[in-house]
Write a protein that holds these residues in place. Structure first.
Motif, short mmCIF file in Angstrom:
data_model
loop_
_atom_site.label_atom_id
_atom_site.label_comp_id
_atom_site.label_asym_id
_atom_site.label_seq_id
_atom_site.Cartn_x
_atom_site.Cartn_y
_atom_site.Cartn_z
N PHE A 117 0.82 -1.21 0.00
CA PHE A 117 0.00 0.00 0.00
C PHE A 117 0.86 1.26 0.00
CE2 PHE A 117 -3.42 -2.81 1.63
CZ PHE A 117 -4.39 -2.48 0.69
N THR A 118 2.06 1.19 0.56
CA THR A 118 2.92 2.38 0.58
C THR A 118 3.43 2.73 -0.81
OG1 THR A 118 5.02 1.25 1.01
CG2 THR A 118 3.68 1.87 2.93
N LEU A 119 3.27 1.81 -1.74
CA LEU A 119 3.72 2.06 -3.12
C LEU A 119 2.66 2.75 -3.96
CD1 LEU A 119 5.54 -1.33 -3.81
CD2 LEU A 119 6.54 0.84 -3.06
N ARG A 127 6.71 7.25 -4.58
CA ARG A 127 7.58 8.19 -5.31
C ARG A 127 9.04 7.72 -5.32
NH1 ARG A 127 4.68 12.22 -2.27
NH2 ARG A 127 6.63 12.82 -1.29
N VAL A 128 9.46 7.07 -4.22
CA VAL A 128 10.84 6.55 -4.17
C VAL A 128 11.03 5.48 -5.23
CG1 VAL A 128 12.42 5.14 -2.78
CG2 VAL A 128 11.29 7.09 -1.74
N VAL A 129 10.10 4.54 -5.31
CA VAL A 129 10.25 3.41 -6.23
C VAL A 129 9.93 3.78 -7.68
CG1 VAL A 129 9.38 1.09 -6.77
CG2 VAL A 129 9.84 1.72 -4.40
N PHE A 130 8.84 4.53 -7.88
CA PHE A 130 8.39 4.79 -9.25
C PHE A 130 8.71 6.18 -9.76
CE2 PHE A 130 5.34 1.65 -7.46
CZ PHE A 130 5.76 0.58 -8.21
N GLY A 131 9.28 7.02 -8.90
CA GLY A 131 9.67 8.36 -9.34
C GLY A 131 8.53 9.35 -9.36
#
Length: 131
Positions: A117-119, A127-131
């Motif tokens: 859910f944090t993604l 935002r960290v993972v997917f920009g």
């Protein structure tokens, strides 16, 4: 992937994320260890501590305000803390099957599922993972 959103977040969010990531990695490693050995017990204690940091630090995060500064996710934090106590109690009493299922449920529910859910779009880890 960029760490910039996490680096710009509050220290509470940074500690929460770091403890969650460490608990996820350590929990994954724990599945490969011999059960009941000294290493399993030592890593289990560290994992419980990390999970407590994750749960307790969540009370300092109030981005999804639904009831005052709290949201439904804080109920999961209360449940996590209670389940940690229960899981440790099971291990100390020699109730190994109950200990195993409690800890697996915590790993899957409080780390893996909530971690997904944090993604979500707009969330810091998204935002960290997917920009």
């Amino acid at each position: 992937m960029t760490l910039q959103p996490l680096l710009q977040a509050s220290p509470t969010i940074q500690a929460h994320a770091a403890a969650a990531i460490a608990a996820l990695v350590l929990g994954t490693l724990q599945f490969g260890l011999e059960r009941g050995g000294a290493c399993h017990r030592w890593m289990g204690r560290v994992w419980v501590g990390l999970m407590a940091v994750v749960a307790l630090s969540s009370f300092g995060i109030s981005g999804l305000r639904q009831v005052g500064p709290f949201s439904w996710i804080h109920l999961l934090s209360v449940f996590t803390l209670a389940a940690l106590v229960r899981g440790v109690r099971h291990a100390r009493r020699g109730e190994i099957a109950a200990h195993r299922w409690t800890m697996i449920a915590l790993y899957l529910g409080a780390l893996v599922i909530t971690g997904l859910f944090t993604l979500s779009p707009g969330r810091i880890m998204g935002r960290v993972v997917f920009g």
